[in-house]
Scaffold this motif. Structure first.
Motif, PDB file in Angstrom:
ATOM      1  N   SER A 133       0.741  -1.111   0.068  1.00  0.00           N
ATOM      2  CA  SER A 133      -0.026   0.185  -0.121  1.00  0.00           C
ATOM      3  C   SER A 133       0.798   1.272  -0.071  1.00  0.00           C
ATOM      4  N   ASP A 134       2.356   1.197   0.329  1.00  0.00           N
ATOM      5  CA  ASP A 134       3.055   2.406   0.210  1.00  0.00           C
ATOM      6  C   ASP A 134       3.399   2.976  -1.105  1.00  0.00           C
ATOM      7  N   ALA A 139       5.810  -6.596  -3.306  1.00  0.00           N
ATOM      8  CA  ALA A 139       4.862  -7.636  -2.466  1.00  0.00           C
ATOM      9  C   ALA A 139       4.836  -8.835  -3.156  1.00  0.00           C
ATOM     10  N   THR A 140       4.687  -9.817  -2.769  1.00  0.00           N
ATOM     11  CA  THR A 140       4.437 -11.331  -3.382  1.00  0.00           C
ATOM     12  C   THR A 140       3.038 -11.939  -3.056  1.00  0.00           C
ATOM     13  N   THR A 141       2.601 -11.413  -2.095  1.00  0.00           N
ATOM     14  CA  THR A 141       1.306 -12.390  -1.501  1.00  0.00           C
ATOM     15  C   THR A 141       0.182 -11.257  -1.081  1.00  0.00           C
ATOM     16  N   ASN A 152      -3.347 -10.053   5.928  1.00  0.00           N
ATOM     17  CA  ASN A 152      -1.727  -9.694   5.850  1.00  0.00           C
ATOM     18  C   ASN A 152      -1.785  -8.147   5.620  1.00  0.00           C
ATOM     19  N   THR A 153      -2.545  -7.210   6.087  1.00  0.00           N
ATOM     20  CA  THR A 153      -2.620  -5.829   5.468  1.00  0.00           C
ATOM     21  C   THR A 153      -1.160  -5.344   5.563  1.00  0.00           C
ATOM     22  N   GLY A 154      -0.353  -5.535   6.409  1.00  0.00           N
ATOM     23  CA  GLY A 154       1.061  -4.732   6.382  1.00  0.00           C
ATOM     24  C   GLY A 154       1.821  -5.158   5.430  1.00  0.00           C
ATOM     25  N   ASP A 155       2.053  -6.471   4.847  1.00  0.00           N
ATOM     26  CA  ASP A 155       2.688  -6.717   3.865  1.00  0.00           C
ATOM     27  C   ASP A 155       1.763  -7.316   2.526  1.00  0.00           C
ATOM     28  N   ALA A 156       0.622  -7.210   2.503  1.00  0.00           N
ATOM     29  CA  ALA A 156       0.048  -7.689   1.371  1.00  0.00           C
ATOM     30  C   ALA A 156       0.104  -6.671  -0.025  1.00  0.00           C
ATOM     31  N   ILE A 157      -0.270  -7.608  -0.932  1.00  0.00           N
ATOM     32  CA  ILE A 157      -0.244  -6.981  -2.468  1.00  0.00           C
ATOM     33  C   ILE A 157      -1.474  -6.028  -2.288  1.00  0.00           C
ATOM     34  N   SER A 158      -1.161  -4.681  -2.490  1.00  0.00           N
ATOM     35  CA  SER A 158      -2.199  -3.566  -2.817  1.00  0.00           C
ATOM     36  C   SER A 158      -2.545  -3.208  -4.112  1.00  0.00           C
TER      37      SER A 158
END
Length: 199
Positions: A133-134, A139-141, A152-158
Motif C-alpha cells: 500500500s505504500d 509484495a508477493t502475497t 496480511n494488510t501490512g505486507d499484502a499486495i495492494s
C-alpha cells in the motif's frame, strides 16, 4: 485479336510496392496493439486469480493466499518456483507454494494448491510489478480470510501494475488493485481525471 487476361509485370510490381508501403506503416501499430492485448489479458488473469483466492477463502472459511511466483518457463509452472513481485505467474493455495508450484491441487496435502497459472497462459512478455500500500515496497502475497477480507494488510499486495515488454515504449498500462475489504479492480492509472476507469 485475343482477349488478354491477367496483370502486366508493371501492374504486379506496382501492387506489391503499394502493399509493402501499407505493411511498413501498419506493422508498428499492430505490434503495439498486440502488446496492449497481452497487457489486458495478463491483468484479467491476475484479477481472476485474486478473486479465486478470495472465493475459496470464503467457501472454505479459512485463510487462502494468492502468490505471485516465478517459473523457469513461461509456459508451465514448475517446482523450481520462488515468490516474485515481478512475475505474471501465480498460485492460489493455503500454504506457500515455494518449490511446489507444479503440485496437483489438493485439500489435504500441503501446500493445498487450489489453482495456478503460468505467466505465458495469459500475457507472456509483459512486465509486472506488485507493490504494498505504500506504493514502493515490493509484495508477493495477499491472504484472504473466511470473510473475504485481506488479513496480511501490512505486507499484502495492494496493487499489481501490468505494462508492456519494452521500457522505452509507451503502452496502455493497467493496474489490478486489492482493497483491504478484499474487492479487486482493474483500472487505468493514466486515464483522464474523473474517468471511472482511473485508479
Amino acid at each position: 485479336m485475343k482477349d488478354q487476361r491477367g496483370f502486366t509485370i508493371i501492374e504486379l510490381m506496382l501492387s506489391i510496392a503499394v502493399l509493402a508501403v501499407i505493411l511498413m506503416i501498419a506493422t508498428p501499430n499492430i505490434d503495439k496493439w498486440l502488446d496492449n492485448t497481452r497487457i489486458r489479458n495478463a491483468a484479467a488473469a491476475l484479477q481472476d486469480g485474486l478473486q479465486r483466492a478470495r472465493t475459496e477463502a470464503v467457501n472454505r472459511n479459512q485463510n487462502v493466499s494468492f502468490y505471485l511466483v516465478s517459473q523457469a518457463s513461461p509456459g508451465a509452472l514448475d517446482n523450481n518456483c520462488a515468490l516474485s513481485s515481478t512475475s505474471a505467474g501465480w498460485v492460489v493455495s493455503v500454504n506457500s507454494p515455494v518449490s511446489k508450484c507444479a503440485d496437483s491441487p489438493s485439500t489435504t496435502t500441503s501446500p493445498m494448491i487450489v489453482l495456478g497459472r503460468p505467466s505465458g497462459d495469459s500475457g507472456g512478455g509483459v512486465r509486472v510489478s506488485a507493490k504494498r500500500s505504500d506504493g514502493t515496497t515490493d509484495a508477493t502475497t495477499v491472504t484472504f480470510n473466511g470473510f473475504g477480507r485481506v488479513v496480511n494488510t501490512g505486507d499484502a499486495i495492494s496493487w499489481i501494475e501490468v505494462n508492456g515488454p519494452l521500457s522505452t515504449a509507451t503502452y496502455r498500462k493497467l493496474r489490478v488493485t486489492v482493497a483491504a475489504a478484499g474487492a479487486t479492480r482493474v483500472c487505468d492509472p493514466d486515464a483522464a481525471t474523473g474517468s471511472p476507469r482511473r485508479c
